[in-house]
Design an enzyme around this catalytic site. Structure first.
Site, short mmCIF file in Angstrom:
data_model
loop_
_atom_site.label_atom_id
_atom_site.label_comp_id
_atom_site.label_asym_id
_atom_site.label_seq_id
_atom_site.Cartn_x
_atom_site.Cartn_y
_atom_site.Cartn_z
N TYR A 31 52.81 13.34 -59.23
CA TYR A 31 51.31 13.10 -59.19
C TYR A 31 50.73 14.00 -58.37
CZ TYR A 31 52.19 10.79 -54.65
OH TYR A 31 52.68 10.81 -53.34
N LYS A 149 57.00 16.09 -55.91
CA LYS A 149 55.79 14.96 -55.71
C LYS A 149 56.09 13.89 -56.61
CE LYS A 149 51.16 14.40 -53.98
NZ LYS A 149 51.52 13.83 -52.69
N GLU A 181 59.16 14.27 -42.08
CA GLU A 181 57.68 14.16 -42.20
C GLU A 181 57.21 12.81 -42.27
OE1 GLU A 181 56.66 15.33 -46.29
OE2 GLU A 181 58.48 14.47 -46.96
N LEU A 205 57.69 17.27 -48.40
CA LEU A 205 57.06 17.70 -49.18
C LEU A 205 56.09 19.11 -48.88
CD1 LEU A 205 55.73 17.05 -52.32
CD2 LEU A 205 53.82 16.39 -50.91
N1 PLP Z 1 54.47 14.34 -47.31
C1 PLP Z 1 54.59 13.50 -48.29
C2 PLP Z 1 55.72 12.57 -48.30
C3 PLP Z 1 53.34 13.12 -48.90
O1 PLP Z 1 53.11 11.89 -49.82
C4 PLP Z 1 51.94 13.55 -48.74
C5 PLP Z 1 50.72 13.49 -49.63
O2 PLP Z 1 50.79 12.65 -50.24
C6 PLP Z 1 52.21 15.17 -47.81
C7 PLP Z 1 53.23 15.18 -47.35
C8 PLP Z 1 50.87 15.96 -47.85
O3 PLP Z 1 50.72 16.74 -48.66
P1 PLP Z 1 48.99 17.10 -48.99
O4 PLP Z 1 48.52 17.88 -47.99
O5 PLP Z 1 49.38 18.30 -50.24
O6 PLP Z 1 48.47 16.01 -49.52
#
Ligand code: PLP
Length: 285
Positions: A31, A149, A181, A205
């Site tokens: 997603y 993701k 994270e 991520l």
């Molecule tokens: N880390 C995780 C586990 C996430 O689920 C998300 C966003 O959903 C992020 C980091 C941040 O990613 P982004 O800046 O692309 O939204």
């Protein structure tokens, strides 16, 4: 609300996906969440590129081209009259009409593509950005490919519930003594003016907001250090914050009950939030 399912724009009550869809049975789907500010998509290109990477890493077929994806995003934003909000997109491996661990033949199975919008008036003026949020730490027991993701979000959901039960807003995950994270965001600390955040690997991520924020920080001559850090180091930092598509840059003022810095949003986080909102709006489509 009008939603998109496999080529059709439908009222949400009429949208249907098979009970044999592999995302439903096996979390076999990926997603993206893209924010909308002033009716425009923030960091769309980054999200589309990461989607393509997630699909490739899982040997999944792309449902359409990036241009087509952009057109669908725009159409949904327009139909639902979204000024500020989010667009959620999900691609699954589809359904082979039965349950089987083996992937179905990609020649005969079409991916499922679903998109919907969430209206969030005042998304960029969140009160939490002014007070900062409180987080707890939890052991990171997720799988080893967090760079993909996937819709496998049970542990992050449990983490948010644990945070809420503890009177906090979110959780930071810890593995081998180091912060990986946040449950749905990337984690940062600021010490002596230096912005510190974990380096990219399969452990986290690769946040689209992270990439943009680090780029803007470097352009503003701020010092960025990509390395992991401990909970103790974070508790003794001058500032902490998280980034994500839906929260932009969000200050963190408490970690496991310990106040970080002054216990209020720090100047680096506040400045990065301002720069990110301003610069990414200029690049919005
Ligand atoms: N880390 C995780 C586990 C996430 O689920 C998300 C966003 O959903 C992020 C980091 C941040 O990613 P982004 O800046 O692309 O939204």
């Amino acid at each position: 609300r009008t939603v998109y399912v496999n080529g059709e724009y439908l009222p949400e009550t009429e949208a249907k996906v098979s009970i044999f869809d592999r995302a439903f049975l096996m979390a076999d789907g990926v997603y993206e969440v893209t924010s909308v500010l002033g009716g425009k998509l923030i960091d769309f290109d980054g999200h589309a590129k990461r989607l393509a990477r997630s699909l490739k890493e899982l040997d999944m077929k792309a449902p359409c081209t990036e241009d087509e994806l952009l057109a669908i995003h725009r159409e949904l934003v327009a139909r639902n009259e979204i000024t500020d909000g989010l667009v959620y997109l999900q691609v699954t491996r589809g359904s082979a009409g039965d349950r089987d661990f083996a992937f179905p033949d990609p020649e005969t199975t079409e991916p499922t593509l679903v998109l919907f919008t969430q209206n969030k008036p005042g998304l960029a003026d969140s009160p939490a950005a002014k007070t900062g949020i409180k987080v707890i730490s939890l052991e990171d027991i997720r799988w080893g490919r967090r760079d993909i993701k996937t819709v496998q979000l049970l542990y992050p959901s449990m983490a948010k519930m644990a945070a809420k039960k503890a009177g906090c807003d979110d959780a930071w995950f810890v593995e081998d003594g180091k912060v990986t994270e946040g449950s749905s965001n990337n984690a940062y600390i600021v010490k002596g003016g230096k912005i510190i955040t974990r380096e990219l690997s399969h452990d986290i991520l690769h946040g689209i907001t992270r990439a943009a924020v680090l780029r803007f920080a470097k352009e503003a001559q701020m010092v960025v250090e990509e390395r992991s850090f401990t909970i103790e180091e974070a508790q003794q930092a001058d500032e902490a914050f998280v980034t994500s598509a839906s929260s932009f840059v969000m200050p963190v003022v408490e970690l496991d009950g310990a106040q970080i810095g002054t216990g209020t949003p720090g100047p680096v986080a506040a400045r990065l939030r301002e720069i990110y909102l301003e610069e990414s709006l200029k690049l919005a489509v």
